[in-house]
Motif scaffolding. Structure first.
Motif, PDB file in Angstrom:
ATOM      1  N   ASN A 329       0.819  -1.216   0.000  1.00 53.49           N
ATOM      2  CA  ASN A 329       0.000   0.000   0.000  1.00 53.49           C
ATOM      3  C   ASN A 329       0.854   1.267   0.000  1.00 53.49           C
ATOM      4  OD1 ASN A 329      -2.822   0.571  -0.110  1.00 53.49           O
ATOM      5  ND2 ASN A 329      -2.691   1.535   1.912  1.00 53.49           N
ATOM      6  N   TYR A 443      -5.904  -1.889   0.903  1.00 51.07           N
ATOM      7  CA  TYR A 443      -5.084  -3.002   1.371  1.00 51.07           C
ATOM      8  C   TYR A 443      -4.443  -2.616   2.695  1.00 51.07           C
ATOM      9  CZ  TYR A 443      -1.501  -6.542   1.823  1.00 51.07           C
ATOM     10  OH  TYR A 443      -0.717  -7.558   2.309  1.00 51.07           O
ATOM     11  N   ASP A 444      -4.628  -3.448   3.690  1.00 52.94           N
ATOM     12  CA  ASP A 444      -4.055  -3.199   5.016  1.00 52.94           C
ATOM     13  C   ASP A 444      -3.378  -4.477   5.471  1.00 52.94           C
ATOM     14  OD1 ASP A 444      -3.414  -2.676   7.645  1.00 52.94           O
ATOM     15  OD2 ASP A 444      -5.273  -1.586   8.066  1.00 52.94           O
ATOM     16  N   ASP A 446      -2.151  -5.228   8.160  1.00 56.22           N
ATOM     17  CA  ASP A 446      -2.437  -5.588   9.554  1.00 56.22           C
ATOM     18  C   ASP A 446      -3.820  -6.213   9.716  1.00 56.22           C
ATOM     19  OD1 ASP A 446       0.030  -4.676  10.460  1.00 56.22           O
ATOM     20  OD2 ASP A 446      -0.686  -2.628  10.664  1.00 56.22           O
ATOM     21  N   ARG A 451      -5.293  -9.415   4.235  1.00 59.63           N
ATOM     22  CA  ARG A 451      -3.893  -9.730   3.937  1.00 59.63           C
ATOM     23  C   ARG A 451      -3.743 -11.165   3.458  1.00 59.63           C
ATOM     24  NH1 ARG A 451      -1.364  -9.994   9.163  1.00 59.63           N
ATOM     25  NH2 ARG A 451      -2.133 -12.146   9.071  1.00 59.63           N
ATOM     26  N   ARG A 470      -6.285   3.728  -1.933  1.00 61.66           N
ATOM     27  CA  ARG A 470      -5.573   3.687  -0.662  1.00 61.66           C
ATOM     28  C   ARG A 470      -6.330   4.404   0.450  1.00 61.66           C
ATOM     29  NH1 ARG A 470      -1.212   4.674  -4.055  1.00 61.66           N
ATOM     30  NH2 ARG A 470      -1.298   6.901  -3.548  1.00 61.66           N
ATOM     31  N   GLU A 472     -10.157   5.650   2.234  1.00 62.28           N
ATOM     32  CA  GLU A 472     -11.320   4.884   2.690  1.00 62.28           C
ATOM     33  C   GLU A 472     -12.511   5.008   1.761  1.00 62.28           C
ATOM     34  OE1 GLU A 472     -11.385   2.841   5.165  1.00 62.28           O
ATOM     35  OE2 GLU A 472      -9.348   3.244   5.857  1.00 62.28           O
TER      36      GLU A 472
END
Length: 545
Positions: A329, A443-444, A446, A451, A470, A472
């Protein structure tokens, strides 16, 4: 002590005692006029201005020359003796090769190589007297002269399937002059010399456009023939492509630290592709030291590639960031492209790639299959409708899975609302022609569910292309921006479409245009040589795996 005394006496015996003796010696040696241009080139090489540097050159050239040369205290006199002795003993070509081996990165070695070839090789495409005069004039030009001509001419040769090795101006001239290395014709065949002459004259015509002194202008005009080489045929913007791959390796992975505090190393590789040919290696560079994620875009690393990625006729530029999944990201397109601090996204295409998959050959088969399906059997149309969308189900109860509701843009594929990472495998097996995946949420790394699902889509199911916002925001406006900026008829056009969107988003840095991540992972552009010892920038390395 005795050895030093003998050397001193030898030096004194070998030097003329007076200026009159020097003049008489020159009058008696008719080769002086021929040798002086070579001596002048050698004298401009810093290493050869030192006695130990000249000793290194003679050692490299071999005993036949080294033992025959009388030593002088004055550098130019010593070099004059070296050249004269080499000519007399038939070792000039040995001296030529020795200098290229000893000083491969000094342009003086290339000038010497060209000059010796002009003086010793069989008749070239232009008279030797003209070439020696040209060498003298070109060496008096300011640094950087000839770059524009080479940036135009070398791509023309590659497009014509007659490439020359890139390098300095004298290196290009050497290849055009020397019949043994000019690939346009076969030496000894009818018309070979005429074609080589036309090629060289055409290139000199390009140099004439840069000439600023009357001496050089007049010299180049004396050999110009407008009919010597036809103008190259027009080409499309995609026929030649320069690809710079920036490889960002995470040191000490895995780590629980945020990416801004993790340590990364940087290496860069430059490739060039013409048409459908395999990309050819052009150069490499490593940046010493380690950098935190916060520092990645602050060191001007890409400025080193300006010459290779220079805008030009028929050129498409793309910078590919090979990233660990923890950095997918990362806003790589915001890196500065050079000293002017202009964002990379405004000057060329920028995509990210999976470094994890790039390095692991065992997962390349499904990747190749999905890539082959990218536009297979699809007539031109709205390619954005062939993006399959997935994201966490807002009601998912898995750890790290919960997300806000998101809506699916128009697509020929049903959207996937993830409740488990394995859902993506079932979904993709049901749609074997799906090659471009859109994420409904950012994409995060965490978030466990997203993921792991992305990891499976890349490594197990071979998805080659992904796109997401990237921020919201909902994915619908992202598709609208891409469609309005440059509606792609094929998914293969996505790098260009995203580039156009980023260029049109300059008015508002927070707009959707500047929040687009494109993972464009071409399995035909993978180079196994990157995992070996880094190749130098002067000699070509390996091609595609």
């Amino acid at each position: 002590m005795l050895r030093r005394l003998l050397r001193t006496l030898s030096v004194r015996r070998s030097e003329p005692d007076t200026a009159q003796d020097q003049a008489q010696a020159q009058d008696q040696d008719p080769t002086q006029d021929v040798d002086e241009p070579l001596v002048a080139i050698l004298a401009d090489i810093p290493r050869l201005q030192r006695l130990d540097g000249r000793h290194d050159l003679l050692q490299q050239a071999g005993p036949q020359l080294r033992l025959a040369v009388a030593e002088h205290r004055v550098a130019r006199d010593h070099l004059r003796a070296v050249v004269g002795t080499a000519r007399r003993t038939g070792t000039l070509e040995a001296l030529q090769g020795a200098l290229l081996a000893l000083e491969p990165d000094d342009v003086g070695a290339d000038w010497f190589n060209l000059a010796v070839t002009v003086q010793t090789a069989p008749s070239g495409p232009l008279p030797a007297d003209f070439m020696m005069g040209l060498i003298g004039e070109l060496r008096r030009q300011p640094q950087g002269f000839g770059q524009q001509a080479m940036r135009r001419y070398l791509p023309e040769r590659r497009l014509a399937r007659r490439p020359l090795e890139p390098g300095s101006l004298p290196h290009v001239l050497f290849q055009l002059y020397d019949a043994r290395t000019t690939p346009s014709t076969t030496p000894g065949t009818p018309g070979a010399s005429d074609t080589a002459s036309s090629e060289l004259r055409y290139f000199l015509g390009l140099l004439a456009e840069e000439a600023t002194t009357p001496e050089l202008t007049s010299l180049l005009a004396s050999v110009q023939d407008p009919a010597a080489a036809p103008a190259p045929a027009p080409t499309t913007r995609t026929e030649r492509q320069v690809i710079v791959q920036v490889r960002v390796e995470e040191e000490g992975a895995p780590s629980d630290l945020p990416y801004t505090r993790r340590q990364y190393s940087l290496r860069g590789y430059c490739y060039e592709r013409v048409g459908d040919d395999e990309p050819a290696f052009r150069g490499s560079k490593a940046l010493p030291g380690l950098f935190t994620g916060r520092e990645l875009d602050r060191h001007g690393f890409l400025a080193a590639w300006q010459d290779w990625a220079e805008s030009g006729w028929g050129v498409t530029k793309r910078v590919e960031f090979l990233l660990p999944h923890s950095l997918l990201n990362h806003p790589a397109e915001a890196w500065p492209s050079g000293p002017a601090d202009v964002e990379l996204s405004h000057t060329c295409q920028v995509v990210v790639r999976s470094l994890t998959r790039y390095k692991d050959k065992t997962v390349h088969d499904p990747w190749l299959r999905r890539w082959a399906a990218l536009d297979h059997g699809c007539p031109p149309g709205d390619a954005l409708e062939r993006i399959g969308w997935m994201g966490p189900d807002a009601s998912a109860e898995q750890p790290g899975a919960a997300g806000k509701p998101w809506s699916c843009p128009g697509s020929r594929y049903p959207s996937l609302r993830l409740t488990h990472p394995a859902d993506v495998g079932d979904w993709l097996r049901a749609h074997p022609d799906l090659a471009c995946l859109g994420l409904g949420t950012p994409y995060d790394h965490d978030l466990d569910l997203l993921r792991d699902a992305v990891r499976d889509a890349l490594l197990l199911d071979g998805i080659p292309v992904m796109v997401w916002r990237r921020d919201e925001g909902d994915p619908g406006p992202l598709v609208d921006v891409l469609r309005d900026c440059h509606k792609p008829d094929r998914l293969a056009d996505l790098p260009h479409t995203v580039h156009e969107a980023r260029r049109q988003g300059r008015r508002d840095p927070r707009s959707v245009h500047n929040q687009i991540s494109l993972l464009w992972d071409d399995p035909t552009c993978v180079f196994t040589s990157q995992d070996q010892q880094m190749t130098g920038t002067r000699v070509a390395g390996e091609g595609a795996a």
